[in-house]
Enzyme design. Structure first.
Site, PDB file in Angstrom:
ATOM      1  CE  LYS A  10      -3.673  -2.713   2.058  1.00  0.00           C
ATOM      2  NZ  LYS A  10      -5.020  -2.541   3.081  1.00  0.00           N
ATOM      3  CG  HIS A  89      -6.994  -2.566  -2.909  1.00  0.00           C
ATOM      4  ND1 HIS A  89      -7.594  -2.435  -2.024  1.00  0.00           N
ATOM      5  CD2 HIS A  89      -6.115  -4.484  -2.241  1.00  0.00           C
ATOM      6  CE1 HIS A  89      -7.223  -2.687  -0.468  1.00  0.00           C
ATOM      7  NE2 HIS A  89      -6.316  -3.235  -1.145  1.00  0.00           N
ATOM      8  CD  GLU A  91      -6.628  -0.067   1.529  1.00  0.00           C
ATOM      9  OE1 GLU A  91      -6.006  -0.363   0.533  1.00  0.00           O
ATOM     10  OE2 GLU A  91      -6.882  -1.044   1.909  1.00  0.00           O
ATOM     11  CD  GLU A 158      -7.786  -7.891  -0.801  1.00  0.00           C
ATOM     12  OE1 GLU A 158      -6.564  -8.700   0.005  1.00  0.00           O
ATOM     13  OE2 GLU A 158      -7.800  -7.041  -1.424  1.00  0.00           O
TER      14      GLU A 158
HETATM   15  P1  PGA Z   1      -4.277  -6.554   4.874  1.00  0.00           P
HETATM   16  O1  PGA Z   1      -4.508  -5.777   3.850  1.00  0.00           O
HETATM   17  O2  PGA Z   1      -4.055  -8.121   4.800  1.00  0.00           O
HETATM   18  O3  PGA Z   1      -4.131  -5.799   5.202  1.00  0.00           O
HETATM   19  O4  PGA Z   1      -5.863  -6.802   5.888  1.00  0.00           O
HETATM   20  C1  PGA Z   1      -5.037  -6.888   2.394  1.00  0.00           C
HETATM   21  C2  PGA Z   1      -5.255  -6.108   1.313  1.00  0.00           C
HETATM   22  O5  PGA Z   1      -5.888  -5.560   1.610  1.00  0.00           O
HETATM   23  O6  PGA Z   1      -4.505  -6.883   0.360  1.00  0.00           O
END
Ligand code: PGA
Length: 241
Positions: A10, A89, A91, A158
Protein backbone atom coordinates in the site's frame (compact mmCIF):
# COMPACT_ATOMS: atom_id res chain seq x y z
CA UNK A 1 0.77 -25.13 -9.09
CA UNK A 2 2.87 -23.10 -6.64
CA UNK A 3 0.90 -20.89 -4.23
CA UNK A 4 1.07 -17.22 -5.24
CA UNK A 5 1.83 -14.90 -2.34
CA UNK A 6 1.42 -11.22 -3.09
CA UNK A 7 2.73 -8.52 -0.75
CA UNK A 8 0.71 -5.31 -1.04
CA UNK A 9 2.69 -2.60 0.74
CA UNK A 10 0.00 0.00 0.00
CA UNK A 11 1.31 3.55 0.65
CA UNK A 12 4.23 2.34 2.78
CA UNK A 13 7.03 2.88 3.77
CA UNK A 14 7.80 6.60 3.58
CA UNK A 15 11.41 6.58 2.36
CA UNK A 16 13.53 4.66 -0.13
CA UNK A 17 15.90 3.81 2.73
CA UNK A 18 13.12 2.00 4.60
CA UNK A 19 11.83 0.40 1.39
CA UNK A 20 15.27 -0.97 0.54
CA UNK A 21 15.70 -2.32 4.07
CA UNK A 22 12.28 -4.00 3.99
CA UNK A 23 12.99 -5.45 0.59
CA UNK A 24 16.39 -6.83 1.70
CA UNK A 25 14.89 -8.26 4.89
CA UNK A 26 12.12 -9.99 2.94
CA UNK A 27 14.67 -11.31 0.46
CA UNK A 28 16.62 -12.91 3.34
CA UNK A 29 13.49 -14.50 4.80
CA UNK A 30 12.36 -16.08 1.55
CA UNK A 31 15.65 -16.87 -0.18
CA UNK A 32 15.41 -20.65 0.29
CA UNK A 33 11.74 -20.87 -0.59
CA UNK A 34 11.36 -22.21 -4.11
CA UNK A 35 7.87 -23.63 -3.85
CA UNK A 36 5.94 -20.36 -3.89
CA UNK A 37 5.52 -17.57 -6.41
CA UNK A 38 6.30 -14.47 -4.34
CA UNK A 39 5.47 -11.03 -5.67
CA UNK A 40 6.14 -7.69 -3.98
CA UNK A 41 3.89 -4.75 -4.87
CA UNK A 42 5.52 -1.60 -3.48
CA UNK A 43 4.42 1.97 -4.28
CA UNK A 44 5.35 2.97 -7.88
CA UNK A 45 8.33 5.08 -6.76
CA UNK A 46 10.11 2.09 -5.22
CA UNK A 47 9.62 -0.25 -8.18
CA UNK A 48 12.95 0.57 -9.89
CA UNK A 49 14.98 -0.41 -6.79
CA UNK A 50 13.96 -4.04 -6.69
CA UNK A 51 15.48 -6.68 -8.90
CA UNK A 52 15.68 -10.08 -7.27
CA UNK A 53 12.06 -10.76 -6.37
CA UNK A 54 9.14 -10.71 -8.79
CA UNK A 55 7.34 -7.44 -8.65
CA UNK A 56 3.96 -5.97 -9.31
CA UNK A 57 2.32 -2.55 -9.17
CA UNK A 58 -0.67 -1.57 -7.04
CA UNK A 59 -2.52 0.11 -9.90
CA UNK A 60 -2.21 0.96 -13.57
CA UNK A 61 -3.84 3.47 -15.89
CA UNK A 62 -6.02 2.32 -18.77
CA UNK A 63 -4.44 4.32 -21.59
CA UNK A 64 -1.17 3.64 -23.37
CA UNK A 65 0.25 7.14 -22.92
CA UNK A 66 -0.48 10.82 -23.41
CA UNK A 67 -1.94 13.71 -21.45
CA UNK A 68 -3.00 11.98 -18.22
CA UNK A 69 -1.30 13.92 -15.44
CA UNK A 70 -0.23 11.77 -12.54
CA UNK A 71 -0.92 8.40 -14.15
CA UNK A 72 1.32 5.40 -14.86
CA UNK A 73 0.90 3.32 -18.04
CA UNK A 74 1.12 -0.47 -18.42
CA UNK A 75 4.15 -0.07 -20.71
CA UNK A 76 6.01 1.88 -18.01
CA UNK A 77 5.32 -0.93 -15.54
CA UNK A 78 6.48 -3.54 -18.01
CA UNK A 79 9.62 -1.52 -18.65
CA UNK A 80 10.36 -1.56 -14.90
CA UNK A 81 10.14 -5.35 -14.87
CA UNK A 82 6.67 -5.76 -13.40
CA UNK A 83 4.87 -9.03 -14.10
CA UNK A 84 1.74 -8.33 -12.10
CA UNK A 85 -0.57 -5.45 -11.28
CA UNK A 86 -3.30 -5.20 -8.64
CA UNK A 87 -6.54 -3.94 -10.21
CA UNK A 88 -9.80 -3.03 -8.53
CA UNK A 89 -8.58 -3.06 -4.94
CA UNK A 90 -11.41 -1.97 -2.63
CA UNK A 91 -9.38 1.06 -1.51
CA UNK A 92 -9.23 2.24 -5.13
CA UNK A 93 -12.94 1.60 -5.58
CA UNK A 94 -13.73 3.49 -2.36
CA UNK A 95 -11.32 6.44 -2.39
CA UNK A 96 -10.77 6.92 -6.13
CA UNK A 97 -14.22 6.10 -7.47
CA UNK A 98 -13.12 3.13 -9.58
CA UNK A 99 -16.13 1.49 -11.16
CA UNK A 100 -16.48 -1.99 -12.68
CA UNK A 101 -16.19 -0.34 -16.08
CA UNK A 102 -12.91 1.41 -15.28
CA UNK A 103 -11.58 -1.77 -13.71
CA UNK A 104 -12.55 -3.72 -16.84
CA UNK A 105 -10.56 -1.26 -18.99
CA UNK A 106 -7.56 -1.48 -16.66
CA UNK A 107 -7.63 -5.30 -16.78
CA UNK A 108 -7.69 -5.18 -20.58
CA UNK A 109 -4.86 -2.62 -20.68
CA UNK A 110 -2.77 -4.81 -18.36
CA UNK A 111 -3.39 -7.97 -20.41
CA UNK A 112 -2.56 -6.24 -23.70
CA UNK A 113 0.83 -5.46 -22.22
CA UNK A 114 1.48 -8.92 -20.77
CA UNK A 115 0.94 -7.91 -17.17
CA UNK A 116 -1.07 -10.36 -15.06
CA UNK A 117 -3.90 -8.50 -13.33
CA UNK A 118 -4.62 -9.42 -9.73
CA UNK A 119 -8.29 -8.58 -9.88
CA UNK A 120 -9.82 -7.87 -6.44
CA UNK A 121 -13.45 -8.49 -5.56
CA UNK A 122 -15.32 -8.56 -2.24
CA UNK A 123 -18.31 -7.39 -0.28
CA UNK A 124 -18.67 -4.74 2.43
CA UNK A 125 -19.87 -5.52 5.95
CA UNK A 126 -23.27 -4.04 5.10
CA UNK A 127 -23.62 -6.09 1.92
CA UNK A 128 -22.72 -9.21 3.90
CA UNK A 129 -25.33 -8.42 6.56
CA UNK A 130 -27.93 -7.87 3.87
CA UNK A 131 -27.07 -11.26 2.32
CA UNK A 132 -26.00 -9.57 -0.88
CA UNK A 133 -22.49 -11.04 -1.11
CA UNK A 134 -23.20 -13.30 -4.06
CA UNK A 135 -24.97 -10.55 -5.98
CA UNK A 136 -22.04 -8.16 -5.41
CA UNK A 137 -19.45 -10.73 -6.45
CA UNK A 138 -21.42 -11.53 -9.59
CA UNK A 139 -21.64 -7.86 -10.56
CA UNK A 140 -17.94 -7.24 -9.89
CA UNK A 141 -16.72 -10.37 -11.68
CA UNK A 142 -18.97 -10.04 -14.71
CA UNK A 143 -18.27 -6.29 -14.96
CA UNK A 144 -14.53 -6.57 -14.44
CA UNK A 145 -14.01 -9.41 -16.89
CA UNK A 146 -16.50 -8.35 -19.57
CA UNK A 147 -15.39 -8.95 -23.15
CA UNK A 148 -12.02 -10.37 -22.25
CA UNK A 149 -10.18 -12.25 -25.00
CA UNK A 150 -7.73 -13.99 -22.71
CA UNK A 151 -8.11 -15.14 -19.14
CA UNK A 152 -4.59 -14.76 -17.81
CA UNK A 153 -6.15 -13.15 -14.75
CA UNK A 154 -5.60 -13.92 -11.08
CA UNK A 155 -8.63 -13.25 -8.94
CA UNK A 156 -8.45 -12.19 -5.27
CA UNK A 157 -11.41 -12.59 -2.94
CA UNK A 158 -11.01 -9.80 -0.41
CA UNK A 159 -14.00 -9.33 1.88
CA UNK A 160 -13.77 -5.60 2.61
CA UNK A 161 -14.75 -6.05 6.27
CA UNK A 162 -11.66 -8.27 6.70
CA UNK A 163 -9.13 -5.84 5.20
CA UNK A 164 -6.87 -4.23 7.78
CA UNK A 165 -9.24 -5.09 10.61
CA UNK A 166 -7.62 -8.19 12.13
CA UNK A 167 -11.00 -9.83 11.55
CA UNK A 168 -10.01 -12.40 8.91
CA UNK A 169 -12.69 -14.43 7.16
CA UNK A 170 -13.17 -17.87 8.71
CA UNK A 171 -11.56 -20.59 6.63
CA UNK A 172 -14.86 -22.44 6.22
CA UNK A 173 -16.67 -19.33 4.99
CA UNK A 174 -13.77 -18.45 2.71
CA UNK A 175 -13.91 -21.96 1.19
CA UNK A 176 -17.59 -21.48 0.49
CA UNK A 177 -16.92 -18.11 -1.13
CA UNK A 178 -14.22 -19.65 -3.30
CA UNK A 179 -16.76 -22.17 -4.57
CA UNK A 180 -19.25 -19.39 -5.31
CA UNK A 181 -16.62 -17.39 -7.22
CA UNK A 182 -15.68 -20.47 -9.27
CA UNK A 183 -19.34 -21.05 -10.11
CA UNK A 184 -19.80 -17.40 -11.16
CA UNK A 185 -16.71 -17.63 -13.38
CA UNK A 186 -17.85 -20.84 -15.06
CA UNK A 187 -21.44 -19.74 -15.42
CA UNK A 188 -20.40 -16.42 -16.99
CA UNK A 189 -17.41 -17.39 -19.06
CA UNK A 190 -17.53 -21.19 -19.50
CA UNK A 191 -15.53 -24.09 -18.11
CA UNK A 192 -12.33 -22.83 -19.74
CA UNK A 193 -11.85 -20.31 -16.92
CA UNK A 194 -11.87 -22.94 -14.19
CA UNK A 195 -8.07 -22.72 -13.98
CA UNK A 196 -8.17 -19.02 -13.02
CA UNK A 197 -6.23 -18.86 -9.73
CA UNK A 198 -8.28 -17.51 -6.82
CA UNK A 199 -6.43 -15.90 -3.90
CA UNK A 200 -7.67 -14.87 -0.46
CA UNK A 201 -6.89 -11.48 1.10
CA UNK A 202 -7.96 -9.76 4.31
CA UNK A 203 -6.01 -9.79 7.60
CA UNK A 204 -3.82 -12.71 6.55
CA UNK A 205 -1.13 -13.55 9.12
CA UNK A 206 1.24 -16.42 9.85
CA UNK A 207 -1.36 -18.16 12.02
CA UNK A 208 -4.26 -18.20 9.57
CA UNK A 209 -2.42 -18.30 6.19
CA UNK A 210 -2.08 -22.08 5.82
CA UNK A 211 -5.81 -22.65 6.36
CA UNK A 212 -6.76 -20.70 3.23
CA UNK A 213 -4.37 -22.68 1.04
CA UNK A 214 -4.45 -26.14 2.60
CA UNK A 215 -8.06 -26.32 3.80
CA UNK A 216 -10.04 -23.80 1.77
CA UNK A 217 -8.24 -24.55 -1.52
CA UNK A 218 -7.17 -21.02 -2.46
CA UNK A 219 -4.19 -20.83 -4.84
CA UNK A 220 -2.57 -17.96 -3.02
CA UNK A 221 -2.82 -14.95 -0.72
CA UNK A 222 -2.87 -11.19 -0.96
CA UNK A 223 -1.12 -9.89 2.14
CA UNK A 224 -1.34 -6.25 3.22
CA UNK A 225 -0.27 -5.19 6.72
CA UNK A 226 1.67 -8.38 7.47
CA UNK A 227 3.86 -7.88 4.38
CA UNK A 228 5.46 -4.83 6.04
CA UNK A 229 7.02 -7.15 8.64
CA UNK A 230 9.67 -9.26 6.89
CA UNK A 231 9.74 -11.98 9.56
CA UNK A 232 5.97 -12.33 9.67
CA UNK A 233 5.79 -12.34 5.86
CA UNK A 234 8.51 -15.03 5.75
CA UNK A 235 6.51 -17.13 8.21
CA UNK A 236 3.37 -16.75 6.09
CA UNK A 237 5.19 -18.03 3.00
CA UNK A 238 6.80 -20.89 4.94
CA UNK A 239 3.46 -21.97 6.35
CA UNK A 240 1.89 -22.48 2.93
CA UNK A 241 4.63 -24.31 1.00
P1 PGA B 1 -4.56 -6.63 5.04
O1 PGA B 1 -4.76 -6.05 3.56
O2 PGA B 1 -3.74 -7.90 4.90
O3 PGA B 1 -3.81 -5.56 5.77
O4 PGA B 1 -5.90 -6.90 5.61
C1 PGA B 1 -5.05 -6.87 2.48
C2 PGA B 1 -5.25 -6.06 1.24
O5 PGA B 1 -5.83 -4.98 1.31
O6 PGA B 1 -4.80 -6.45 0.14
Amino acid sequence: MKPIIIANWKMNPQSSKEANKLFEDIEKEIKDIKKAEIVICPPFVFLPSFTNIKKGAQDVFLEKGGAFTGEVSPLMLKDLGCEYVIVGHSERRKYFGETDEIINKKIKAALENNLTPIFCVGETEKEKEENRTEEVLKREIKGGLKGLGSFEVTLAYEPIWAIGTGNACEVKTAAKMRGIIKDILEESFGKGVSKTPILYGGSVNSKNAAGYIKEAGFQGLLVGGASLDAKEFGKIVESVV
